[in-house]
Design a protein around this motif. Structure first.
Motif, PDB file in Angstrom:
ATOM      1  N   PHE A   1       7.752   6.514  -9.864  1.00 24.98           N
ATOM      2  CA  PHE A   1       6.619   5.700 -10.310  1.00 24.98           C
ATOM      3  C   PHE A   1       7.088   4.312 -10.748  1.00 24.98           C
ATOM      4  CE2 PHE A   1       3.988   4.140 -13.794  1.00 24.98           C
ATOM      5  CZ  PHE A   1       2.716   4.165 -13.229  1.00 24.98           C
ATOM      6  N   ILE A   2       8.170   4.262 -11.524  1.00 24.81           N
ATOM      7  CA  ILE A   2       8.670   2.980 -12.034  1.00 24.81           C
ATOM      8  C   ILE A   2       9.117   2.077 -10.884  1.00 24.81           C
ATOM      9  CG2 ILE A   2      10.495   1.898 -13.390  1.00 24.81           C
ATOM     10  CD1 ILE A   2      10.392   4.276 -15.269  1.00 24.81           C
ATOM     11  N   PHE A   3       9.880   2.625  -9.940  1.00 24.60           N
ATOM     12  CA  PHE A   3      10.387   1.786  -8.849  1.00 24.60           C
ATOM     13  C   PHE A   3       9.273   1.408  -7.866  1.00 24.60           C
ATOM     14  CE2 PHE A   3      14.433   3.436 -10.376  1.00 24.60           C
ATOM     15  CZ  PHE A   3      15.242   2.318 -10.262  1.00 24.60           C
ATOM     16  N   ALA A   4       8.247   2.244  -7.741  1.00 21.63           N
ATOM     17  CA  ALA A   4       7.113   1.869  -6.898  1.00 21.63           C
ATOM     18  C   ALA A   4       6.350   0.691  -7.511  1.00 21.63           C
ATOM     19  CB  ALA A   4       6.183   3.062  -6.703  1.00 21.63           C
ATOM     20  N   VAL A   5       6.162   0.717  -8.823  1.00 24.26           N
ATOM     21  CA  VAL A   5       5.511  -0.413  -9.500  1.00 24.26           C
ATOM     22  C   VAL A   5       6.350  -1.682  -9.350  1.00 24.26           C
ATOM     23  CG1 VAL A   5       4.797  -1.303 -11.753  1.00 24.26           C
ATOM     24  CG2 VAL A   5       4.261   1.049 -11.128  1.00 24.26           C
ATOM     25  N   ALA A   6       7.683  -1.538  -9.453  1.00 24.48           N
ATOM     26  CA  ALA A   6       8.562  -2.690  -9.266  1.00 24.48           C
ATOM     27  C   ALA A   6       8.440  -3.252  -7.852  1.00 24.48           C
ATOM     28  CB  ALA A   6      10.007  -2.301  -9.567  1.00 24.48           C
ATOM     29  N   THR A   7       8.303  -2.384  -6.866  1.00 29.54           N
ATOM     30  CA  THR A   7       8.111  -2.851  -5.495  1.00 29.54           C
ATOM     31  C   THR A   7       6.839  -3.673  -5.371  1.00 29.54           C
ATOM     32  OG1 THR A   7       9.272  -0.887  -4.640  1.00 29.54           O
ATOM     33  CG2 THR A   7       7.883  -2.104  -3.094  1.00 29.54           C
ATOM     34  N   MET A   8       5.752  -3.205  -5.990  1.00 23.19           N
ATOM     35  CA  MET A   8       4.485  -3.940  -5.955  1.00 23.19           C
ATOM     36  C   MET A   8       4.627  -5.292  -6.650  1.00 23.19           C
ATOM     37  SD  MET A   8       2.044  -0.678  -6.851  1.00 23.19           S
ATOM     38  CE  MET A   8       0.538  -1.625  -6.896  1.00 23.19           C
TER      39      MET A   8
ATOM     40  N   VAL B   1       2.526   5.842  -3.739  1.00 19.37           N
ATOM     41  CA  VAL B   1       3.459   6.532  -4.637  1.00 19.37           C
ATOM     42  C   VAL B   1       2.932   6.536  -6.068  1.00 19.37           C
ATOM     43  CG1 VAL B   1       5.807   6.549  -5.535  1.00 19.37           C
ATOM     44  CG2 VAL B   1       5.411   5.917  -3.160  1.00 19.37           C
ATOM     45  N   VAL B   2       2.391   5.406  -6.502  1.00 20.14           N
ATOM     46  CA  VAL B   2       1.857   5.315  -7.870  1.00 20.14           C
ATOM     47  C   VAL B   2       0.699   6.294  -8.061  1.00 20.14           C
ATOM     48  CG1 VAL B   2       0.676   3.806  -9.506  1.00 20.14           C
ATOM     49  CG2 VAL B   2       2.635   2.947  -8.219  1.00 20.14           C
TER      50      VAL B   2
ATOM     51  N   TRP C   1       0.818  -1.210   0.000  1.00 26.00           N
ATOM     52  CA  TRP C   1       0.000   0.000   0.000  1.00 26.00           C
ATOM     53  C   TRP C   1       0.856   1.265   0.000  1.00 26.00           C
ATOM     54  CZ3 TRP C   1      -4.593  -0.245  -1.677  1.00 26.00           C
ATOM     55  CH2 TRP C   1      -5.401  -1.371  -1.455  1.00 26.00           C
ATOM     56  N   GLY C   2       2.048   1.206   0.568  1.00 23.78           N
ATOM     57  CA  GLY C   2       2.946   2.359   0.459  1.00 23.78           C
ATOM     58  C   GLY C   2       3.363   2.611  -0.974  1.00 23.78           C
ATOM     59  N   ALA C   3       3.719   1.533  -1.708  1.00 24.80           N
ATOM     60  CA  ALA C   3       4.060   1.694  -3.120  1.00 24.80           C
ATOM     61  C   ALA C   3       2.849   2.144  -3.934  1.00 24.80           C
ATOM     62  CB  ALA C   3       4.613   0.379  -3.664  1.00 24.80           C
TER      63      ALA C   3
ATOM     64  N   THR D   1       5.623  25.542 -11.200  1.00 22.13           N
ATOM     65  CA  THR D   1       6.575  26.563 -11.647  1.00 22.13           C
ATOM     66  C   THR D   1       5.817  27.836 -12.025  1.00 22.13           C
ATOM     67  OG1 THR D   1       6.488  25.792 -13.935  1.00 22.13           O
ATOM     68  CG2 THR D   1       8.139  24.791 -12.501  1.00 22.13           C
ATOM     69  N   ALA D   2       6.537  28.950 -11.940  1.00 22.82           N
ATOM     70  CA  ALA D   2       5.908  30.225 -12.281  1.00 22.82           C
ATOM     71  C   ALA D   2       5.646  30.330 -13.775  1.00 22.82           C
ATOM     72  CB  ALA D   2       6.804  31.380 -11.814  1.00 22.82           C
ATOM     73  N   GLU D   3       6.449  29.680 -14.564  1.00 22.14           N
ATOM     74  CA  GLU D   3       6.307  29.803 -16.020  1.00 22.14           C
ATOM     75  C   GLU D   3       5.394  28.731 -16.619  1.00 22.14           C
ATOM     76  OE1 GLU D   3       9.153  29.862 -20.032  1.00 22.14           O
ATOM     77  OE2 GLU D   3      10.008  29.598 -18.009  1.00 22.14           O
ATOM     78  N   GLY D   4       5.557  27.486 -16.181  1.00 18.96           N
ATOM     79  CA  GLY D   4       4.800  26.388 -16.798  1.00 18.96           C
ATOM     80  C   GLY D   4       3.630  25.874 -16.008  1.00 18.96           C
ATOM     81  N   GLY D   5       3.444  26.336 -14.793  1.00 26.25           N
ATOM     82  CA  GLY D   5       2.335  25.864 -13.990  1.00 26.25           C
ATOM     83  C   GLY D   5       2.643  24.540 -13.321  1.00 26.25           C
ATOM     84  N   ASP D   6       1.608  23.707 -13.189  1.00 22.89           N
ATOM     85  CA  ASP D   6       1.747  22.433 -12.496  1.00 22.89           C
ATOM     86  C   ASP D   6       2.253  21.346 -13.437  1.00 22.89           C
ATOM     87  OD1 ASP D   6       0.787  23.519 -10.127  1.00 22.89           O
ATOM     88  OD2 ASP D   6      -1.305  23.085 -10.644  1.00 22.89           O
ATOM     89  N   PHE D   7       3.046  20.424 -12.862  1.00 25.06           N
ATOM     90  CA  PHE D   7       3.568  19.273 -13.611  1.00 25.06           C
ATOM     91  C   PHE D   7       3.224  18.002 -12.830  1.00 25.06           C
ATOM     92  CE2 PHE D   7       6.141  22.718 -15.189  1.00 25.06           C
ATOM     93  CZ  PHE D   7       6.288  22.436 -16.538  1.00 25.06           C
ATOM     94  N   LEU D   8       2.561  17.084 -13.503  1.00 26.23           N
ATOM     95  CA  LEU D   8       2.249  15.801 -12.871  1.00 26.23           C
ATOM     96  C   LEU D   8       3.523  14.990 -12.679  1.00 26.23           C
ATOM     97  CD1 LEU D   8      -0.969  14.741 -14.822  1.00 26.23           C
ATOM     98  CD2 LEU D   8      -0.809  16.042 -12.693  1.00 26.23           C
ATOM     99  N   GLY D   9       3.447  14.042 -11.754  1.00 21.01           N
ATOM    100  CA  GLY D   9       4.608  13.190 -11.535  1.00 21.01           C
ATOM    101  C   GLY D   9       4.952  12.341 -12.749  1.00 21.01           C
ATOM    102  N   LEU D  10       3.935  11.958 -13.543  1.00 14.89           N
ATOM    103  CA  LEU D  10       4.186  11.113 -14.710  1.00 14.89           C
ATOM    104  C   LEU D  10       4.880  11.849 -15.838  1.00 14.89           C
ATOM    105  CD1 LEU D  10       0.880   9.032 -14.924  1.00 14.89           C
ATOM    106  CD2 LEU D  10       3.140   8.231 -14.237  1.00 14.89           C
TER     107      LEU D  10
END
Length: 222
Positions: free
Chosen positions: A128-135, A100-101, A95-97, A111-120
């Motif tokens: 994200f990749i290492f959390a999926v590997a943990t699962m 993270v996903v 559930w911890g991993a 950022t002030a110029e580009g706004g919000d950026f998703l983790g993906l």
């Protein structure tokens, strides 16, 4: 003279029809008819297959091998049974991993110029990749898929993946922090050039939970 006249009359007379009956042509034999085709008897199994609906739920349940691709309910049942099999540290690490996903689908950086950026779509994708590997490694051990390898190998891989997830989330927190003040795009206020968002903090929290769960599982294994 009378005798001569009688002879001529007898010669001129037509022959009797009695002889014609004897010379009559033989009767024709009745025409033969083709025999009627025998009725085709349908096999009971074929008749049952023709009547049964192949798309009905009963027909799908009678199949010997049910695939999750053919029946999504099988996939849901497998997921429920898998989550029920997890115990102790495995459940905490899984559930911890998962946290993270899920955090990678919300903003990790602003950022002030580009706004919000998703983790993906940012460097949070590595977490994200290492959390999926943990699962995945938790699932392999819970289902005892890799029984032919050393039991400590999946544990070690799970520990490495969970630690990398946590460490990279902390690195992303440092990289996304830029305290330089720049004019805000809205109004006359100033704002930081770049700052981490809630997704990054949730990723760190999930990484900590995954590492603690893995440590608990290792301690129990020993």
């Amino acid at each position: 003279m009378d005798d001569i006249a009688r002879e001529k009359a007898q010669r001129a007379a037509p022959p009797a029809r009695g002889g014609g009956a004897a010379k009559a042509s033989p009767a024709r034999a009745p025409a033969r008819r083709a025999p009627a085709p025998a009725p085709v008897e349908e096999d009971e199994d074929d008749a049952g297959d023709a009547v049964a609906d192949p798309w009905s739920r009963e027909a799908r349940e009678l199949e010997s091998s049910r695939s999750p691709i053919d029946d999504p309910e099988v996939l849901l049942d497998d997921a429920r049974s898998f989550l029920g099999e997890l115990q102790g540290g495995d459940r905490i690490a899984f559930w911890g991993a998962t946290l993270v996903v899920l955090s990678c689908f919300i903003p990790w950086k602003e950022t002030a110029e580009g706004g919000d950026f998703l983790g993906l779509i940012s460097l949070g994708f590595i977490s994200f990749i290492f959390a999926v590997a943990t699962m995945v490694f938790v699932g392999l051990r819970a289902r005892e898929v890799m029984t032919w390898v050393n039991p400590m190998l999946p544990w070690g891989a799970q520990m490495v993946c969970s630690v990398v997830t946590l460490v990279w989330s902390l690195v992303f927190l440092k990289l996304s922090s830029d305290t330089t003040l720049v004019p805000s795009p809205m109004g006359n206020a100033e704002m930081m050039n770049s700052s981490p968002s809630i997704g990054c903090f949730l990723g760190i929290l999930g990484g900590v939970i995954a590492v603690l769960g893995t440590l608990m599982g290792l301690k129990r294994q020993e």
